[in-house]
Motif scaffolding. Structure first.
Motif, short mmCIF file in Angstrom:
data_model
loop_
_atom_site.label_atom_id
_atom_site.label_comp_id
_atom_site.label_asym_id
_atom_site.label_seq_id
_atom_site.Cartn_x
_atom_site.Cartn_y
_atom_site.Cartn_z
N MET A 1 0.85 -1.17 0.00
CA MET A 1 0.00 0.00 0.00
C MET A 1 0.90 1.24 0.00
N GLU A 18 -3.50 0.60 -3.32
CA GLU A 18 -3.28 -0.74 -2.80
C GLU A 18 -2.88 -1.64 -3.97
N LEU A 19 -1.70 -2.21 -3.88
CA LEU A 19 -1.18 -3.09 -4.91
C LEU A 19 -0.91 -4.46 -4.32
N ASP A 20 -1.33 -5.50 -5.03
CA ASP A 20 -1.00 -6.85 -4.57
C ASP A 20 0.35 -7.25 -5.17
N ALA A 21 0.82 -8.43 -4.85
CA ALA A 21 2.14 -8.88 -5.28
C ALA A 21 2.26 -8.88 -6.81
N GLU A 22 1.20 -9.26 -7.50
CA GLU A 22 1.24 -9.29 -8.96
C GLU A 22 1.38 -7.88 -9.53
N ASP A 23 0.67 -6.93 -8.93
CA ASP A 23 0.77 -5.54 -9.38
C ASP A 23 2.18 -4.99 -9.17
N TRP A 24 2.78 -5.29 -8.01
CA TRP A 24 4.15 -4.84 -7.73
C TRP A 24 5.13 -5.44 -8.73
#
Length: 113
Positions: A1, A18-24
């Motif tokens: 986040m 808010e970013l999940d692992a895939e977004d990062w």
């Protein structure tokens, strides 16, 4: 986040991403992380500092007397930043050619040369 807070003009900004692992991971693919060498701040030449100081003295000398806030604004513009302007103002405060008196609303700097 990631949370970003601040102001854009008069508008308050409070943004949360808010970013999940895939977004990062996807973001990391688009950003090249190369080690950057820290570059030292350019040093002022001694004559540049002396010229700045002489110009600061000239501001007060030409005015005869000047109120602190006006002088601070002039020094900030002259030095290119608020911190450098404050340093010049403190130096003027302790200079033998300058007398500072407390005015009704602000200090007043007088030329004593």
């Amino acid at each position: 986040m990631v949370r970003i807070r601040g102001r854009i003009g008069d508008w308050p900004v409070d943004l949360t991403l808010e970013l999940d692992a895939e977004d990062w991971a996807q973001l990391a693919q688009h950003v090249a992380l190369a080690p950057t060498a820290s570059t030292p701040a350019p040093e002022l030449k001694a004559d540049a500092g002396d010229a700045l100081w002489q110009t600061a003295l000239q501001l007060v000398r030409d005015a005869g007397q000047v109120e602190g806030p006006k002088l601070m604004a002039q020094l900030t513009a002259l030095a290119g930043g608020e911190a450098a302007g404050k340093r010049l103002l403190v130096r003027l405060r302790h200079c033998a050619q300058i007398r500072m008196e407390t005015g009704a609303d602000a200090p007043i700097y007088h030329w004593q040369g």
